[in-house]
Design an enzyme around this catalytic site. Structure first.
Site, PDB file in Angstrom:
ATOM      1  CE  LYS B  76      -3.957   2.159   2.616  1.00  0.00           C
ATOM      2  NZ  LYS B  76      -4.840   1.925   4.216  1.00  0.00           N
ATOM      3  CB  SER B 151      -8.236   4.268   2.437  1.00  0.00           C
ATOM      4  OG  SER B 151      -7.419   3.330   3.934  1.00  0.00           O
ATOM      5  CB  SER B 175      -8.497   1.227   6.071  1.00  0.00           C
ATOM      6  OG  SER B 175      -9.528   2.916   5.742  1.00  0.00           O
TER       7      SER B 175
END
Lengths: 502, 484, 95
Positions: B76, B151, B175
């Protein structure tokens, strides 16, 4: 003067750790810009703080030395504001729960003018807390730009806050000097004001007696005791003049201009005061156990007040002299080293020489013995070592030289060019020999000398015997001249008096 | 190969059936082919990845390989990786090439895993749909007109589309779990403090946690073995004995007590979600578990509490983005104040600015007690609810998300609507507990549904066991979006 | 708690976010909606409850006072917007 002055101090002391408070970057002074600014110091995205044990230990030492409460549990908080020398956009400090709580410092105040005697005062300490220093702004040549150096960002600070217990510039300066001396004494801060290790903010307000506290203005970043005194004097007068002319005091932060001697309000930052403090989620509460506090207590040197008491009670010094000798740990160490060699019975004479000749020589050389701006100079750079002074004192005590002879020996050692001419092991005896300073203490020789003088000055002897006491000095002068200054003065006085009496 | 588990890939690599270079190239080709459609990756550096792969092959040849050596993992874009552009989904970091590695990244590097690329995400991890990214929204591989969740939307999409063997995410209010649910994959947020936050760009420091996302609980366990562990540079990192998270995978579930909070099965959950979750519960009963009705009475306050605490911490964490030392600086400004205001106004997107404003307000003078302090007190009540519940059950289950993936742009205008998607996940972060989501069926529009499993502190191994046994008995986790 | 436009302007300034009239108005509406969501939290009686700052009830770990970081100025300043002679440059700061 019917105005009361109310002063409180906030002093930021840079702690003498090797590394920053929240990262392992070096805190050594004088490095090239941003060469000691690690990832944490420049607040790269994702970095985190880890607390320096050495910073905590120094806070504990301070708490112990001032008899302050040391919190078993304290919390770090973020103080949020934007400034280029504050890379995170917040300073990690302590707010609700500081590491050190209430304590006190007893100081000796020397009034700055008038004939008032020195007096003792206790100033209460509100709290002391740990926080990080900001970086530095460098105003360079380029127009319209400022350079930021983050080497200093993250240096550990202990912010020491006093109650508004001081009521004059003299008291404020005395407190600041005592605090300065103490932090150096216990080895937590080098006190180098030129380098920014010890920075004072002074809160000043005035009021009529019996009235509530007036609005205070804060004089920031004073880094000299002389400037502190000047700044306070100016600010107090300014506030009084303003109020007496019907004006009001607005709370403000002011800067002192040493060139003009005036304080001036900084550009107003109205919302600069909303720091939005909240506990820093990246740090856990700091816990200090009683065991740790006791361990640290064991590492503290004898504190100034204890030493002073010992000098008075065990060594027989006056409180005044004891106070001067404990003004800094360097002086006290010098004194004690000297005493170790000369013997405890020489305490008074050692004290006299340090308070007297050592001090006056240092002063004429331009070095303020007790409170100098360079932080670590002072007695450490005195050209006469404690051993040399001790040897000199021994030669006075055993009558080898007179006091005036000793003063000249002292001066000789002081001016000795150690670069060109390596000093001999026992320099005192060497100089006595070389300069023929051995005083004559042989009473027979002195008697003979006095007899000669009396014989050669019959008229004056008669005048003295008829009541002109002042002529005694005349005979002393003659005898000194005849003995080339070497006659033991005490003995000479006795013998001369006896023989003149007839 | 793209359907293989991490264990299978590792075996194949060690048996020299395939090389790391081949495996990596394979994924890079898929990314080149499919990423334009999904926008799951922000940055790919084939040369760097292949260089790592060559080094991994050398290790494999020398016999010094570890479990994940040679396996391509996507990261990420919230993790700072040395030499890699690290954007956090924001224009503010559009040019930030990180000069250092996050601890988690270093762990993967040491294990010999391959950094396959940086995945897309909601800007500064603020969002539940991956629509706030400066680099464009991510598309759900199951239906590219829909969001993947957020997210960690880029990671979830990459795993679901098999553009990587597994990947990392972060979870502050859901998330990892919510995008895992919306994309039909598995994701785990460990107990707070298990993974280091050093180098993980901070959103809400007391809530953020890194975690693995992959296609099975087994894969998550292998990932967690690499990611977890003490880091001296993170004061909130926990010093604990090293764990092997695979150790309990095969335990039978007889006697397992599953708590079902009544608040998680009330209104607000779509009927399709309810159906899939209920079937999962039925499956667990077959596996030997018993159901206990529990209550988490204060959990209904978790959304307001979160939307005070998280923005407050974020508003402070994001103050370092000022255009002075790195990142975006406005091209024109009149003075210092203007430089700050313009750089931040131009560098941050709308959602980030909204949250900074909320956070600044709740911390400001006069409001701290009523908002921030109050929220922290309720936080404790929420945590206490869980502690009470765990006296009666071993794990807690419920839906991960109230609905399946919604359409892109559907919740655009009303932030509050978006915030309510986190209703089941947030309480777990507030308490600092571990939580995971695994696929348990499909709902309306054939979109995946996720089952949330919440464990007690440090109970990740049991949670993975609970998930793994379900995945042995069902095959939801093996499904893949068509045509990819 | 309802925010007026002065409140919003003040918050924007505290947060160093430039906003024009339109943006301020939009922010005011959105923030007030969000505060509507938060409002239900206010009424809860939390007397006697300890605020929870951290997930775990632990104490801060301490680091030995030993230098561990080396000079990385070149690497760090390679990504800086404006540097000169090792200093980060910003518009002039006036005291």
């Amino acid at each position: 003067m019917n105005w009361e002055i109310v002063i409180g101090l906030e002093v930021h002391t840079q702690l003498s750790t090797n590394t920053k408070i929240f990262s392992g970057a070096s805190t050594a002074f004088g490095a090239e810009p941003n060469t000691q600014a690690d990832a944490v110091s420049i607040a790269l995205p994702g970095v985190l703080p880890v607390l320096n044990k050495g910073a905590v230990e120094r806070a504990i030492k301070f708490g112990l030395a001032t008899g302050s409460h040391i919190a078993n549990r304290s919390v770090f908080a973020r103080k949020n504001y934007f400034y280029p020398d504050l890379p995170k956009g917040y300073q990690i400090s302590q707010f609700d729960l500081p590491v050190v709580g209430q304590g006190a410092l007893t100081i000796q105040v020397e009034p700055l003018s008038g004939n008032a005697k020195p007096y003792e005062k206790t100033v209460r300490i509100t709290r002391a807390h740990l926080e990080e220093d900001a970086g530095k702004s460098v105003h360079g040549d380029s127009q319209g730009v400022t350079g930021i150096d983050l080497n200093r960002a993250g240096t550990p600070l202990l912010e020491i806050v006093s109650e508004p217990d001081m009521s004059s510039a003299a008291e404020a300066v005395a407190y600041a000097k005592a605090l300065h001396s103490l932090v150096r004494w216990i080895g937590i801060c080098d006190g180098n004001m030129q380098e920014g290790s010890f920075r004072c903010d002074v809160n000043v307000s005035v009021r009529k007696p019996g009235q509530p506290l007036g609005t205070r203005r804060e004089i920031k970043n004073l880094n000299s005791f002389k400037f502190m005194q000047q700044a306070i004097d100016y600010e107090v007068q300014w506030q009084i003049d303003t109020l007496e002319n019907g004006g009001k005091i607005q709370q403000a932060t002011v800067l002192f201009n040493p060139d003009t001697g005036e304080t001036r309000s900084m550009r107003s930052k109205e919302d600069a005061h909303d720091y939005r403090y909240f506990p820093d989620p990246d740090l856990l509460p700091l816990e200090i156990s009683s065991e740790w506090i006791e361990r640290v207590r064991g590492t503290l040197p004898e504190l100034p007040q204890a030493k002073q008491a010992r000098y008075v009670n065990e060594l027989g010094l006056s409180a005044y002299d004891a106070g001067l000798l404990t003004a800094s740990r360097d002086i006290a160490m010098y004194f004690e080293e000297c005493l170790e060699i000369a013997g405890a019975d020489k305490a008074k004479i050692c004290a006299n020489w340090i308070v007297g000749d050592v001090t006056s020589h240092m002063n004429s050389s331009g070095i303020d013995l007790y409170l100098n701006l360079m932080g670590s100079a002072g007695v450490e750079i005195c050209p006469v070592s404690p051993k040399q002074l001790a040897n000199l004192i021994s030669r006075i005590a055993d009558n080898t030289v007179s006091n005036s002879g000793a003063k000249s020996i002292f001066k000789t050692i002081w001016l000795w060019d150690i670069v060109r001419n390596s000093p001999p092991e026992n320099i005192v005896d060497y100089i006595i020999d070389r300069d023929n300073l051995k005083q004559v203490s042989d009473s027979g020789a002195i008697e003979a000398l006095v007899d000669e003088i009396i014989a050669a000055n019959a008229e004056k002897v008669a005048e003295y015997r008829s009541g002109k006491d002042k002529l005694f000095g005349f005979f002393v002068g003659l005898a000194m001249k005849a003995s080339k200054g070497k006659a033991n003065p005490a003995q000479l006085n006795d013998i001369l008096k006896k023989k003149l009496e007839g | 190969m793209i359907d293989s588990s991490l264990a299978q890939l590792g075996a194949a690599l060690r048996a020299k059936k395939i090389s790391s270079v081949e495996l990596t190239q394979n994924y890079l080709d898929r990314i080149a082919q499919l990423n334009p459609k999904l926008n799951a990756f922000i940055t790919v550096n084939p040369e760097i990845s292949l260089a790592q792969a060559r080094a991994a092959d050398a290790r494999l040849a020398a016999g010094s390989a570890e479990t994940l050596t040679g396996i391509p993992i996507a990261q990420k874009d919230i993790f700072c990786a040395k030499g890699w552009l690290t954007t956090c989904g924001s224009k503010m970091l559009h040019n930030f090439v990180s000069p250092y590695d996050a601890h988690v990244i270093a762990q993967f590097n040491n294990a010999g895993a391959i950094n396959l690329g940086k995945t897309n995400m909601d800007e500064f991890a603020m969002g539940s749909s991956n629509e706030t990214s400066h680099y464009g929204p991510v598309k759900n591989p199951w239906d590219t007109a829909r969001v993947p969740g957020g997210s960690s939307g880029g990671t979830a999409a990459a795993v679901a589309a098999r553009l990587c063997a597994a990947a990392t995410g972060t979870d502050t209010g859901g998330s990892i779990r919510q995008p895992a649910a919306l994309c039909g994959i598995s994701g785990l947020k460990p107990t707070y403090g298990v993974c280091s936050r050093y180098g993980m760009i901070a959103f809400a420091s007391s809530l953020d946690q890194a975690g693995p996302m992959g296609r099975s609980a087994e894969d998550l366990a292998l990932m967690l073995n690499v990611m977890a562990g003490f880091d001296e540079r993170d004061s909130t990192s926990l010093q604990r004995d090293k764990e092997d998270y695979t150790r309990g995978l095969n335990k039978p579930l007889n006697g397992l007590r599953i708590g079902l909070p009544k608040e998680f099965f009330a209104e607000g959950m779509g009927a399709d979600v309810a159906k899939a979750v209920e079937s999962a519960i039925t499956e667990y009963k077959k596996l030997g578990a018993t159901i206990v009705d529990i209550s988490l009475p204060n959990s209904k306050l978790s959304v307001p509490v979160y939307y005070v605490l998280a923005p407050a911490e974020a508003s402070s964490n994001l103050s370092r983005f000022d255009g002075v030392r790195y990142g975006y600086r406005a091209p024109e400004y009149t003075d210092l104040a203007d430089m700050y205001e313009k750089s931040r106004a131009q560098g941050f997107g709308a959602e980030v600015k909204r949250r900074i404003m909320i956070g600044t307000y709740v911390l400001s003078h006069g409001y701290y007690d009523a908002y921030y302090l109050q929220a922290q007190k309720i936080r404790r009540l929420i945590a206490q609810d869980f502690t009470e519940a765990y006296k009666q059950c071993d794990v807690i289950m419920g839906p991960t998300s109230p609905s399946t993936a919604f359409k892109l742009g559907e919740k655009g205008d009303d932030p509050v609507q978006m915030y309510l998607s986190d209703i089941y996940t947030i309480a777990v972060n507030l308490a600092g507990l571990p939580g995971m989501s695994i696929p348990c069926g499909f709902g309306d529009n054939n979109m995946p549904v996720g089952l949330q499993i919440i464990g007690n502190y440090f109970d990740e191994a049991r949670m993975l066991n609970v998930a793994h046994q379900y995945q042995l008995a069902t095959d939801w986790h093996s499904r893949a979006p068509q045509g990819l | 708690m309802s925010l007026n436009s002065a409140d919003v302007e003040k918050v924007a300034r505290l947060a160093r976010l430039a906003m024009d009239e339109q943006e301020l108005q939009a922010a005011q509406t959105q923030l007030n909606n969000i505060f509507g969501l938060i409002a239900e939290m206010q009424a809860v009686d939390t007397k006697g409850i300890d605020p929870m700052s951290h997930a775990q009830d632990l104490a801060q770990r301490l680091r030995e006072d030993v230098v561990t970081e080396t000079n990385q100025r070149e690497a760090f300043q390679a990504i800086a917007p404006q540097v000169e002679q090792g200093l980060y440059l910003v518009p002039q700061v006036i005291e």
